[in-house]
Write an enzyme that holds these catalytic residues in place. Structure first.
Site, PDB file in Angstrom:
ATOM      1  N   GLU A  55       0.822  -1.228   0.000  1.00  0.00           N
ATOM      2  CA  GLU A  55       0.000   0.000   0.000  1.00  0.00           C
ATOM      3  C   GLU A  55       0.847   1.264   0.000  1.00  0.00           C
ATOM      4  O   GLU A  55       0.367   2.336  -0.335  1.00  0.00           O
ATOM      5  CB  GLU A  55      -0.978  -0.009   1.190  1.00  0.00           C
ATOM      6  N   HIS A 111       5.889  -1.001  11.664  1.00  0.00           N
ATOM      7  CA  HIS A 111       5.812  -2.081  10.670  1.00  0.00           C
ATOM      8  C   HIS A 111       7.147  -2.313   9.966  1.00  0.00           C
ATOM      9  O   HIS A 111       7.323  -3.341   9.304  1.00  0.00           O
ATOM     10  CB  HIS A 111       4.730  -1.795   9.623  1.00  0.00           C
ATOM     11  N   ASP A 169      -0.722   0.697  19.099  1.00  0.00           N
ATOM     12  CA  ASP A 169      -1.347   0.997  17.810  1.00  0.00           C
ATOM     13  C   ASP A 169      -2.405  -0.076  17.519  1.00  0.00           C
ATOM     14  O   ASP A 169      -2.318  -1.198  18.022  1.00  0.00           O
ATOM     15  CB  ASP A 169      -0.265   0.998  16.721  1.00  0.00           C
ATOM     16  N   HIS A 203      -2.755  -1.731  14.907  1.00  0.00           N
ATOM     17  CA  HIS A 203      -2.143  -2.836  14.147  1.00  0.00           C
ATOM     18  C   HIS A 203      -0.964  -3.446  14.901  1.00  0.00           C
ATOM     19  O   HIS A 203      -0.282  -2.757  15.664  1.00  0.00           O
ATOM     20  CB  HIS A 203      -1.641  -2.318  12.793  1.00  0.00           C
ATOM     21  N   ASP A 255      -5.073   4.947  16.191  1.00  0.00           N
ATOM     22  CA  ASP A 255      -6.042   4.343  15.267  1.00  0.00           C
ATOM     23  C   ASP A 255      -6.931   3.339  16.001  1.00  0.00           C
ATOM     24  O   ASP A 255      -7.751   2.649  15.399  1.00  0.00           O
ATOM     25  CB  ASP A 255      -5.372   3.721  14.028  1.00  0.00           C
ATOM     26  N   TYR A 270      -5.614   7.966  12.051  1.00  0.00           N
ATOM     27  CA  TYR A 270      -5.960   8.529  10.737  1.00  0.00           C
ATOM     28  C   TYR A 270      -7.239   9.338  10.744  1.00  0.00           C
ATOM     29  O   TYR A 270      -7.655   9.826   9.695  1.00  0.00           O
ATOM     30  CB  TYR A 270      -5.988   7.388   9.704  1.00  0.00           C
TER      31      TYR A 270
HETATM   32  C1  SP5 Z   1       1.321   2.724  11.210  1.00  0.00           C
HETATM   33  C2  SP5 Z   1       0.024   2.123  10.759  1.00  0.00           C
HETATM   34  O1  SP5 Z   1      -0.996   2.291  11.431  1.00  0.00           O
HETATM   35  N1  SP5 Z   1       0.016   1.486   9.591  1.00  0.00           N
HETATM   36  C3  SP5 Z   1      -1.169   0.867   9.091  1.00  0.00           C
HETATM   37  C4  SP5 Z   1      -1.012   0.379   7.695  1.00  0.00           C
HETATM   38  C5  SP5 Z   1      -2.269  -0.283   7.224  1.00  0.00           C
HETATM   39  N2  SP5 Z   1      -2.311  -0.360   5.822  1.00  0.00           N
HETATM   40  C6  SP5 Z   1      -3.227  -1.292   5.246  1.00  0.00           C
HETATM   41  C7  SP5 Z   1      -4.629  -1.003   5.591  1.00  0.00           C
HETATM   42  C8  SP5 Z   1      -5.551  -1.975   4.926  1.00  0.00           C
HETATM   43  C9  SP5 Z   1      -6.916  -1.415   4.858  1.00  0.00           C
HETATM   44  N3  SP5 Z   1      -7.760  -2.229   4.059  1.00  0.00           N
HETATM   45  C10 SP5 Z   1      -8.510  -1.462   3.115  1.00  0.00           C
HETATM   46  C11 SP5 Z   1      -9.804  -2.095   2.847  1.00  0.00           C
HETATM   47  C12 SP5 Z   1     -10.733  -1.102   2.236  1.00  0.00           C
HETATM   48  N4  SP5 Z   1     -12.070  -1.531   2.337  1.00  0.00           N
HETATM   49 ZN    ZN Z   2      -1.886   1.296  12.907  1.00  0.00          ZN
END
Ligand code: SP5
Ligand code: ZN
Length: 345
Positions: free
Chosen positions: A118, A160, A196, A198, A285, A324
């Site tokens: 991404e 990450h 976080d 994630h 987030d 975000y």
């Molecule tokens: C630092 C941090 O919070 N990084 C997060 C990176 C997440 N990137 C991928 C997110 C995937 C979201 N999926 C989108 C589906 C749309 N319906």
């Molecule tokens: Zn995150």
């Protein structure tokens, strides 16, 4: 508490991010910095300073030298190869390919050094990442020498980023760089608490076989959320690091009560580990209104989170990771910092 921030972090200003099959305006945007600074300035409770330049040695203490070299030149090489748009990885050395060969071609190198697709490279990304690690190091040094709290307004985020891979908006692992720096400065042990939304896959990977850094992560269950391939509860460290990695995967949509209960468990482990420094990978987030998150934490609850972390009574460096919901990101971060300070007031 002392805050470190720099306008240089805004040099990371990519046009695109691959999201749900579309290239969208990046969620991880410079506006995040502006909104947090605005909230800090309105509050007036926290002094803001520029970081100092720590050079590349602390980065090389954590990251692969060839990876650093790649990041330093990737954009120029991409442009010199005649490309116009922002590069995303198009092929990666997955399970059925070799990862022992580093391609000469820049498109191949991008795939080699990417763990997610991404995140676009862009001009200024490397310079922003350098500033981000200096902010992390400044906050860690302040926390260590003053035995107090500090906040690093890091951007791009770091958790990450693995030893030799970028992705999930991260390039240098700021928390890992700061922890290693603190160890090199003479403390015996550091703990990294990653809150976080994630999983902090990069930080986990970097310290997985080590007992001098305790890594704890509260996050959405990787069975259902990014980064998908790491962050399960059975990952507890290996070799000398066995027992020094703890994951708290939580169901999508988890309530604040569930989340706070996991925080309590993680803080008990921090307490028994007795680190010389606590680094908090602070992603907001987890906020109920976050476009990437599904947890239910409300703005007013971040204060309690900060206060609870302060009760560990450790020198603590908060480093910004994700978050975000730009309209609320400032108040959410401020809540954590105010809550932390309120414990000592
Ligand atoms: C630092 C941090 O919070 N990084 C997060 C990176 C997440 N990137 C991928 C997110 C995937 C979201 N999926 C989108 C589906 C749309 N319906
Ligand atoms: Zn995150």
């Amino acid at each position: 508490m002392q805050v470190y921030s720099s306008a240089q972090t805004k040099l990371r200003n990519a046009h695109g991010e691959l999201h749900g099959g579309k290239i969208i305006q990046p969620l991880e945007s410079p506006k995040r910095v502006d909104m947090i600074l605005a909230a800090l300035q309105r509050s007036g409770a926290h002094g803001i300073r520029e970081p100092r330049d720590y050079g590349l040695a602390p980065v090389l203490a954590v990251h692969d030298p060839q990876y650093l070299e790649f990041l330093a030149h990737a954009w120029d090489e991409w442009v010199q190869s005649g490309h116009q748009g922002e590069p995303v990885p198009t092929i990666v050395p997955g399970r059925n390919l070799r990862s022992s060969k580093i391609p000469a071609d820049i498109a191949g190198k991008i795939g080699f050094y990417a763990l997610a697709t991404e995140t676009c490279l862009s001009p200024g990304t490397y310079e922003a990442a350098l500033s981000s690690k200096d902010i992390a190091l400044s906050a860690a040094e302040y926390a260590l020498t003053r035995q107090q709290g500090a906040f690093g307004l890091c951007r791009p985020p770091g958790h990450h980023a693995a030893r030799d891979q970028f992705g999930g908006y991260c390039f240098f692992n700021n928390a890992a760089i700061a922890a290693q720096f603190a160890l090199d400065r003479g403390i015996a042990k550091a703990a990294i608490l990653d809150i976080d939304y994630h999983h902090g896959n990069g930080t986990q990977q970097i310290f997985y076989e080590r007992s001098d850094v305790l890594f704890l992560s509260l996050h959405a269950d990787p069975a259902c959320e990014f980064p998908y391939y790491l962050g399960y509860a059975d990952e507890r460290g290996s070799g000398a690091g066995a027992g020094f990695n703890r994951n708290y995967p939580l169901a999508k949509g988890s309530s604040s009560e569930v989340w706070l209960a996991a925080l309590e468990e993680a803080l008990l482990r921090v307490h028994s580990f007795q680190p010389g420094l606590l680094i908090v990978s602070l992603g907001v987030d987890t906020y109920a209104g976050d476009p990437l998150g599904t947890f239910a934490i409300q703005t007013a609850e971040y204060r309690q989170i900060g206060k609870r972390i302060a009760a560990a009574q450790l020198p603590t460096a908060f480093l910004l990771e994700g978050g975000y919901a730009v309209e609320e990101i400032g108040l959410n971060v401020l809540g954590v910092l105010d809550g932390f300070d309120s414990f000592y007031a």
